[in-house]
Design a protein around this motif. Structure first.
Motif, short mmCIF file in Angstrom:
data_model
loop_
_atom_site.label_atom_id
_atom_site.label_comp_id
_atom_site.label_asym_id
_atom_site.label_seq_id
_atom_site.Cartn_x
_atom_site.Cartn_y
_atom_site.Cartn_z
N PRO A 112 0.86 -1.41 -0.26
CA PRO A 112 0.11 -0.04 0.51
C PRO A 112 1.03 1.44 -0.26
N ASP A 113 1.82 1.01 1.14
CA ASP A 113 2.90 2.08 1.16
C ASP A 113 3.56 2.63 -0.21
N ALA A 114 3.84 1.71 -1.06
CA ALA A 114 4.88 1.56 -2.45
C ALA A 114 3.69 2.52 -3.31
N PHE A 115 2.27 1.37 -3.65
CA PHE A 115 1.52 1.91 -4.50
C PHE A 115 0.62 3.56 -4.37
N ALA A 116 0.64 4.37 -3.07
CA ALA A 116 0.23 5.14 -2.47
C ALA A 116 1.79 6.30 -3.15
N ASN A 117 2.61 5.66 -2.95
CA ASN A 117 4.43 6.86 -3.63
C ASN A 117 3.66 6.66 -5.23
N ALA A 118 4.05 5.71 -5.85
CA ALA A 118 3.86 5.60 -7.52
C ALA A 118 2.38 5.89 -7.87
N LEU A 119 1.77 5.92 -6.83
CA LEU A 119 0.44 6.94 -7.41
C LEU A 119 0.63 8.10 -7.98
N GLU A 120 1.14 8.35 -6.66
CA GLU A 120 1.60 9.98 -6.64
C GLU A 120 2.38 10.60 -7.59
N PHE A 121 3.50 9.86 -7.63
CA PHE A 121 5.01 9.98 -8.78
C PHE A 121 3.81 10.22 -10.18
N VAL A 122 3.71 9.02 -11.01
CA VAL A 122 3.02 8.68 -11.83
C VAL A 122 2.34 9.61 -12.52
N LEU B 101 6.57 3.79 -11.78
CA LEU B 101 7.07 2.51 -11.84
C LEU B 101 8.26 1.54 -11.29
N LEU B 102 8.80 2.12 -10.60
CA LEU B 102 9.81 1.52 -9.64
C LEU B 102 8.97 1.20 -8.25
N PHE B 103 9.09 1.97 -8.16
CA PHE B 103 7.78 2.13 -7.10
C PHE B 103 6.52 0.60 -6.76
N LEU B 104 5.69 0.42 -8.17
CA LEU B 104 5.15 -0.51 -8.19
C LEU B 104 6.47 -1.69 -8.50
N TYR B 105 7.31 -1.51 -9.05
CA TYR B 105 8.08 -2.91 -9.88
C TYR B 105 8.20 -3.90 -8.74
N MET B 106 8.80 -2.77 -7.63
CA MET B 106 9.44 -4.11 -6.29
C MET B 106 8.27 -4.00 -5.80
N THR B 107 6.56 -4.01 -5.79
CA THR B 107 5.79 -4.80 -4.84
C THR B 107 4.87 -5.93 -5.85
N MET B 108 5.52 -6.05 -6.78
CA MET B 108 4.93 -6.53 -7.67
C MET B 108 4.89 -8.26 -6.96
N PRO B 109 3.30 -9.03 -7.69
CA PRO B 109 3.80 -10.34 -6.84
C PRO B 109 4.92 -10.92 -7.47
N PHE B 110 5.42 -11.22 -9.07
CA PHE B 110 6.38 -11.75 -8.95
C PHE B 110 7.62 -11.67 -8.61
N THR B 111 7.65 -10.51 -8.37
CA THR B 111 9.58 -9.98 -7.67
C THR B 111 9.05 -10.05 -5.99
N ARG B 112 7.83 -10.49 -6.05
CA ARG B 112 8.07 -10.66 -4.44
C ARG B 112 8.26 -12.01 -4.23
N GLY B 113 7.35 -13.06 -5.18
CA GLY B 113 7.46 -15.00 -5.19
C GLY B 113 9.27 -14.91 -5.86
N LEU B 114 9.69 -14.04 -6.47
CA LEU B 114 11.23 -14.64 -6.76
C LEU B 114 11.97 -14.53 -5.57
N ALA B 115 11.53 -13.11 -5.00
CA ALA B 115 13.15 -12.55 -3.94
C ALA B 115 12.51 -12.95 -2.70
#
Lengths: 365, 361, 241
Positions: free
Chosen positions: A323-333, B136-150
């Motif tokens: 959720p935190d990262a998602f909120a940050n991403a939302l803001e930046f995008v 994109l980086l914020f999203l990338y690191m929370t993606m299910p597949f990176t999480r599964g991998l890592a």
């Protein structure tokens, strides 16, 4: 449950501060065409005035009054402790001093911001365009780093920052104090808007734009371009410093009540104002106001809401997203796409620069 | 006396700055835009490379602790990784960096240029692109597949610390002393030297290089001679991004020297130094920018802590970046074409003439 | 060589740069194997016309046909490969590249054998360029630069040559020689579009001519006829009649 009243205050505060800081940039970049990528440094002046100067004066008075736990040296050496003591025991009982300090911080910030703006206008004699932008960015970064690590400015714990004196503590409960700070923000924003709008149609404003559009023609008419640029930098920068004061003393904005210099960085106070200005329309104050308003509501609202209710609604966590990262991403995008789309589709902003009015502002209805 | 460890850190840091500065210069020379998103290319490359590294480990069937540890806690037990994993990951970083650069070129810069955008507008658009990459980086690191991998690599907010990741095969042990040169320091120097030589050969000895230089000097004439200038510029951007990708590869192994990898660090802090390197070296000179980047890196991490701080006190170390920024300001004001143009200046030529005369006597 | 059939046709062209319009409703037919001269006062749009033909300007309306094919949207580099060549008025060599690199660029899309052959031809014609091939083009003298610029165009053996003010800044005697050289190229069968400020010199050697002013075609016809139209000469070309 979302506290709607609090949310509205937060949005209003955000809009207020960004309105001032973006209008300040608009004077320099929009009216006069100076690509100021060092805007954040003027904004930071306001933060330092409140977090450092005002705290020192208050501590001096409080120490004289014998308030326990407060010493003049303590402002820098034990900032959190000293300011906690001041905010709990001194400011609630000192309405007059608080108001005087408020006025003091506004005046001093405006003067210092203007002074720094004058200094920053000197390189504009030699450079133009992107080169000037990069230069001002470099100067701004250098000053930010220098200020951060100078203990006389930011105390011993620069990453934590300075706790802000609560200049509205005398109003009453914390809620009321916050409300007062919000009202102060709104008043300052309105004043700034009226001043900047009047400047647009004043002879000085016309001169700024003349220098921007036709430097040679302005020169040929006997106008000293150097002085015009300098004046524009001084006015815009002192307004930015005022925004810094407003930001620092508003409890909804300064990250709680801390004016850490890392918060006064180039992303939020140089790049964002640029984005907002371009979005609204360079040199168009109504456009800027609209842009700040839209972004303020669209940005603060969902992200504030997000953490309590929308998380569940969007099932972000069940999707495996943080959720935190998602909120940050939302803001930046959001802001990133906005910049690019506006530049591509409406390069002159949502409300383009209005034609100049030649009637005296005083005779307008 | 400069300690060996801080010397290594300085060399590592200088290599990173240098590899990134050259990209700023290449993109400026082609599109006349100061690219604020450039350092983020390295971050993206770094993230994807980290994912690739984990995939490689799975593929190689290595179990146990992979030399990674979580941001907080974790163990240091290590299982050496096969050489090919390093190579694969490097190529991934190289290509990903280049592809992100091309994406920016075609998706953002070209369309805006076609609409007649000026230098300042383009510069601001690079900020916009940078924000999108951060998102994109914020999203990338929370993606299910990176999480599964890592799995065990991610911490709560997804920060990954590669502090214990080493390039074993390059770690040099010097017997006379008691220290090891970490492989990534060696690698950084290798990358820098290879970039210099590679770019020199490319620009002077190949058809593509001649086309690049001609398109940079006079795009209209190049077009008239049948050169697809846009494509040549896109290739230049790919190269700039790919070299940034190599810097991103070095991030993976350099957390001891830099900050841990997050969507915003270390790029937000080093970008000002990268610009400093490009501008001080000469924004229109490829070798100048590599040299300038290296110089800035050494000033920040060697000159200030090693030479200046014994003289004026330890406090000065925190101000290292102030020196870079001052260097930028002075360069822009007094030598806008950077150090690379120094030999052409009148003062310098007079100076050389004087020395020659004295030598002749 | 028998000319006559059109190699290039411009139909109702309105063009300029970006949103800016410079040319309006231009019709132009360039017959194969002839020298077509474009004359007009300063700022009439002569260079823009050549840029439009080569795809360097923005076309707002109308179409460009080359060898019967619509090339309105074709990018400039592709036009170069279709046999068009364009000698720009200014900056017509790469001064940071060596002489050899300049020449190589003009032949890079040819087979190596052919490229070497053509390069030798150029060196025979201008031995001085061979001597200086590893020197930076920026260090050449004015005359040597012109040789290099002409060589670059020649190397491409174009089917259609666009020349933008080749005599600009030249002494009258040299200008005369250049015009004669262009006439000779025309006689050899080259198709040339020549934009010239020096209307008299250009019209004397041209086959056909158009006169443009204010971005519109004012007159067209045989070059000789235009030269004799005293009204035009006085009004647009500043010639003493």
């Amino acid at each position: 449950m979302v506290d709607v009243g609090l949310l509205i205050e937060q949005i209003i505060s955000f809009i207020g501060v960004y309105l001032i800081v973006t209008l300040a940039l608009n004077i320099k970049a929009g009216y006069t065409g100076i690509p100021d990528f060092g805007h954040a440094m003027f904004f930071a002046v306001g933060g330092i005035v409140v977090g450092n100067f005002v705290a020192h004066i208050a501590a001096y008075i409080a120490e004289k009054q014998g308030i326990p736990g407060v010493t003049l040296e303590g402002v820098l050496e034990d900032n959190a402790g000293t300011l906690a003591a001041l905010n709990e025991q001194f400011f609630p009982n000192a309405p007059l001093i608080s108001i005087a300090l408020l006025v003091f911080s506004v005046v001093v910030a405006v003067v210092l911001g203007g002074l720094l703006g004058w200094l920053a206008s000197l390189p504009a004699l030699r450079l133009r365009g992107e080169y000037l932008a990069i230069l001002l960015l470099a100067v701004s970064e250098a000053l930010r780093i220098a200020a951060t690590y100078t203990t006389q400015v930011m105390g011993d714990t620069p990453t934590v920052g300075l706790t802000v004196p609560n200049l509205f503590a005398w109003v009453g409960s914390p809620e009321l104090a916050s409300l007062a700070a919000t009202i102060f923000t709104v008043l300052m924003a309105l004043t700034a808007y009226i001043l900047v709008e009047r400047l647009y149609n004043s002879p000085a404003g016309r001169l700024f734009r003349a220098v921007r559009d036709e430097e040679d023609a302005a020169k040929a008419l006997g106008k000293d371009v150097v002085i015009v640029r300098r004046d524009s930098m001084i006015i815009g920068s002192s307004l930015a410093a005022l925004a810094g004061v407003v930001y620092a003393i508003n409890p909804y904005l300064g990250g709680g009540s801390v004016a850490a210099i890392s918060i006064y960085n180039r992303v939020f106070w140089t790049f964002w104002p640029w984005a907002l200005m371009i979005l609204g329309g360079m040199s168009s104050n109504r456009g800027v106001a609209l842009a700040v308003g839209i972004v303020g509501i669209a940005l603060v609202w969902p992200i504030r809401l997000y953490r309590s209710q929308v998380t569940e609604f969007l099932r972000v966590e069940q999707l495996g997203l943080d959720p935190d990262a998602f909120a940050n991403a939302l803001e930046f995008v959001f802001i990133g796409l906005l910049i690019i789309l506006v530049l591509a589709l409406r390069p002159s902003g949502v409300i383009p620069e209005p034609p100049s009015r030649t009637i005296e502002p005083s005779r307008r209805v | 006396m400069v300690e060996a460890q801080s010397l290594f850190q300085a060399l590592y840091y200088a290599s990173v700055i240098s590899l990134l500065s050259v990209g700023i210069t290449l993109s400026y020379m082609t599109t006349r835009v100061f690219n604020f998103a450039h350092v983020r290319f390295a971050m993206v490359a770094s993230y994807v490379a980290a994912t690739a590294l984990l995939a490689c480990i799975k593929a190689a069937g290595i179990t146990g602790d992979y030399e990674f540890r979580e941001f907080i806690g974790g163990t240091l037990a290590r299982t050496p990784m096969p050489f090919w994993t390093y190579a694969v990951v490097m190529i991934v970083a190289f290509i990903v960096g280049g592809l992100v650069a091309i994406a920016q070129f075609y998706l953002v810069l070209k369309p805006l240029q076609k609409r007649g955008a000026t230098g300042l507008t383009l510069m601001i658009s690079t900020l916009g692109f940078d924000f999108i990459l951060v998102a994109l980086l914020f999203l990338y690191m929370t993606m299910p597949f990176t999480r599964g991998l890592a799995g065990d690599v991610r911490s709560l907010i997804g920060r990954v610390d590669f502090a214990s990741l080493k390039l074993d095969f390059l770690d040099v042990v010097i017997r006379t002393g008691t220290f090891t040169v970490r492989g990534v320091v060696v690698l950084g120097l290798v990358f820098t030297v290879v970039s210099i030589i590679g770019l020199y050969l490319l620009l002077t000895k190949t058809k593509l290089g001649v086309m690049m230089r001609s398109s940079i000097e006079n795009p209209n004439l190049a077009l008239v001679l049948g050169i697809n200038v846009d494509r040549v510029f896109a290739i230049t951007w790919f190269i700039a991004g790919a070299i940034a990708g190599l810097a991103g590869y070095m991030f993976l192994f350099g957390a001891v020297y830099l900050k841990p990898l997050t969507p915003t660090t270390p790029s937000d802090e080093i970008i000002v130094s990268v610009f400093a390197g490009a501008i001080v070296g000469g924004i229109n000179s490829v070798p100048g920018s590599i040299g300038g980047g290296f110089l800035i890196g050494l000033v920040e991490k060697l000159f200030v802590p090693g030479i200046l701080s014994p003289l004026v006190g330890v406090g000065i170390i925190k101000y290292d970046k102030v020196f870079s920024m001052l260097a930028v300001a002075l360069t822009l004001l007094f030598l806008p074409q950077g150090l690379a143009s120094l030999p052409q200046t009148k003062t310098f030529q007079r100076f050389v003439a004087k020395i020659r005369r004295r030598g002749g006597e | 060589m028998a000319g006559g059939e059109p190699i290039l046709v411009l139909e109702k062209i309105t063009s300029g740069y970006g949103k800016f319009q410079i040319l309006f409703d231009i019709d132009l037919v360039v017959p194969k194997g002839q020298v077509t001269v474009v004359v007009g006062p300063n700022g009439a749009g002569k260079t823009t016309l050549l840029n439009t033909i080569f795809g360097l300007a923005t076309i707002h309306k109308g179409s460009v046909k080359y060898k019967g094919q619509d090339i309105t949207g074709v990018p400039p580099y592709a036009r170069a490969k279709m046999g068009m060549a364009y000698t720009l008025q200014l900056f017509n060599i790469f001064s940071t590249l060596t002489v050899r690199e300049n020449l190589l660029l003009a032949t890079y899309d040819l087979p190596e054998e052919e490229a070497r052959k053509r390069m030798e031809e150029v060196f025979q014609l201008f031995p001085v360029l061979k001597e200086r091939q590893s020197q930076r083009a920026g260090t050449l003298s004015g005359g040597e630069r012109e040789m290099l610029a002409i060589s670059i165009s020649m190397l491409r053996k174009p089917e259609l040559m666009l020349l933008d003010e080749p005599t600009a800044g030249l002494a009258p005697k040299l200008a005369k020689e250049v015009f004669e050289a262009i006439r000779q190229l025309g006689d050899q069968g080259y198709t040339i579009v020549l934009a010239e400020q020096n209307a008299k010199g250009a019209l004397e050697i041209g086959d056909n001519a158009v006169l443009i002013a204010g971005g519109r075609v004012v007159a067209r016809g045989r070059a000789q006829e235009l030269l004799e139209r005293k009204d035009l000469a006085k009004m647009y070309l500043g010639l003493e009649v």
